[in-house]
Scaffold this motif. Structure first.
Motif, PDB file in Angstrom:
ATOM      1  N   TYR A   8       0.290  -5.852   1.698  1.00  0.00           N
ATOM      2  CA  TYR A   8      -0.461  -5.071   2.686  1.00  0.00           C
ATOM      3  C   TYR A   8      -1.849  -5.660   2.844  1.00  0.00           C
ATOM      4  N   ARG A  35      -1.488  -2.262   9.490  1.00  0.00           N
ATOM      5  CA  ARG A  35      -1.590  -1.046  10.283  1.00  0.00           C
ATOM      6  C   ARG A  35      -2.943  -1.028  10.990  1.00  0.00           C
ATOM      7  N   GLU A  39      -3.121   3.845  13.616  1.00  0.00           N
ATOM      8  CA  GLU A  39      -1.892   4.145  12.874  1.00  0.00           C
ATOM      9  C   GLU A  39      -2.182   4.756  11.505  1.00  0.00           C
ATOM     10  N   PHE A  51       0.712   6.803   3.515  1.00  0.00           N
ATOM     11  CA  PHE A  51       1.100   5.438   3.901  1.00  0.00           C
ATOM     12  C   PHE A  51       1.478   4.591   2.691  1.00  0.00           C
TER      13      PHE A  51
END
Length: 312
Positions: A8, A35, A39, A51
Motif C-alpha cells: 500500500y 486509494r 476513497e 480500509f
C-alpha cells in the motif's frame, strides 16, 4: 520484498508517493494498492481502520501528508499540525491492528533543530529549538518518527523512518504561494521568460544554503530500505551536497534559458540558514543519490512544461 507482496502506497498522487509507485512498477511489483483521498480520508480514524483491516497489506509506504513551503507552513500552522498528526497516527495504529509489520514512514529534514551542527546527523533530533516558520509540520513529523519507534519497541513491528532533504521533480506543486523554493523558482523563471522580463525576484537574501534531491532518487532509497530488510531506525536521505539559493536560482535560469538579473526581496523570510544532511548511514548500507542537480532540474522543468502546456 516478494514481487507478489501486497504493497500500500499512501499518498500515491503526491510527488513522493507517485515516484514510489513508478519505482515499484519498474522493479516488477504488481500488487500495489492505492486509494485517493475521496476513497479513503486518512484523517478519519474509522476510514483508515476499515480500509487497512480489509486490505491487510504486507508493506506500507507512508508518503501521505499535508505539505507546502515556508508561506504555507507559516500561515496554515493549525492545519499542518492537526492533519499530519491525524494521518500518521491513524495509519500507524491501524497498520499495527491489521497485522502489518513492515512500514516506511516519510518525514522531513525540518524535524532537526534550526541551528544544529552541519551536516545534520540523525542523532541531532530533539537537541534544540526548531525553525519557527515550519514548527507545526516538524512537530507532527517528529511525532510520526516516535510513533514508529514506539510501536517497534512495544509491539515488535518493523517501521522505518526516512528523512528526505528538499525534494523536487515530477508531480511537484508549482503554486507560488504554497510551493517549495525550487518549483517556485522554476515557475517564476519560466513566466519571467514568457513575459520578456529583465529581472527575476527571489525571496530572501539568496544566502541560505539548501540541499536538493530528485524525487526518483528518494523513491529508490525508500524501496532500497524495504528490500534490504531494514527493520528499525531513522535514515537521512539526501545528496550530501548543498548550494546557496543564489546558486540554485542561477542554475534554474540557465536551464530555463532566462538571462535576466536576480533581485532579492529581503522583506521575505530566509528560513533556516543552512540545512545539509549527513547521509553516511545510507552510504554505509550501500545507497547514494545518482541524479545531479542540473540534470534533475532539467527533468523537472520538462515535466513542468508538459503538465502546464507552455513549451518554449
Amino acid at each position: 520484498m516478494d514481487r507478489d507482496a501486497k504493497i500500500y502506497v499512501a499518498g500515491h498522487r503526491g510527488m513522493v508517493g507517485s515516484a514510489i509507485v513508478r519505482k515499484l512498477s519498474s522493479l516488477g511489483y504488481t500488487n500495489v494498492v492505492t486509494r485517493t483521498h475521496a476513497e479513503v480520508d486518512l484523517v478519519s480514524q474509522q476510514a483508515v481502520m476499515d480500509f487497512l483491516g480489509q486490505e491487510k497489506p504486507d508493506y506500507i509506504f507512508m508518503a501521505a501528508a499535508k505539505v507546502g513551503g515556508i508561506h504555507a507552513n507559516n500561515t496554515l500552522r493549525a492545519d499542518f499540525l492537526y492533519q499530519n498528526l491525524m494521518i500518521e497516527t491513524n495509519v500507524v495504529h491501524a497498520a499495527w491492528q491489521a497485522g502489518v509489520n513492515r512500514m516506511l514512514f516519510l518525514g522531513s529534514s525540518c524535524i532537526y533543530p534550526r541551528d544544529c551542527p552541519q551536516p545534520i546527523r540523525e542523532d541531532y533530533l530533539l537537541t534544540g529549538p526548531l525553525e519557527q516558520t515550519n514548527e507545526p509540520y516538524a512537530i507532527a513529523k517528529i511525532a510520526g518518527v516516535k510513533l514508529c519507534e514506539s510501536y517497534n519497541r512495544q509491539y515488535g513491528t518493523q517501521y522505518v523512518s526516512a528523512m528526505p532533504t528538499n525534494l523536487y521533480g515530477p508531480n511537484d506543486s508549482y503554486d507560488l504561494n504554497n510551493s517549495h523554493v525550487l518549483p517556485a523558482l522554476i515557475r517564476k523563471t519560466h513566466e519571467a521568460k514568457l513575459r520578456g522580463d529583465r529581472e527575476l525576484v527571489v525571496w530572501g537574501s539568496g544566502k541560505p544554503m539548501r540541499e536538493f534531491l530528485y524525487v526518483d532518487d528518494m523513491a529508490e532509497a525508500c524501496v532500497f530500505l524495504m528490500e534490504n530488510g531494514i527493520s528499525d531506525g531513522l535514515f537521512n536521505i539526501g545528496t550530501g551536497e548543498d548550494v546557496t539559493i543564489r546558486e540554485l536560482a542561477e542554475t534554474v535560469m540557465d536551464v530555463v534559458g532566462f538571462d535576466g538579473t536576480i533581485v532579492y526581496d529581503s522583506a521575505k523570510p530566509d528560513g533556516t540558514p543552512r540545512k545539509l544532511l549527513d547521509v553516511d548511514k545510507m552510504k554505509t548500507l550501500g545507497w547514494s543519490a545518482s541524479t545531479g542537480l542540473r540534470d534533475g532540474i532539467a527533468r523537472a522543468y520538462a515535466d513542468f512544461q508538459e503538465r502546464f502546456g507552455q513549451s518554449l
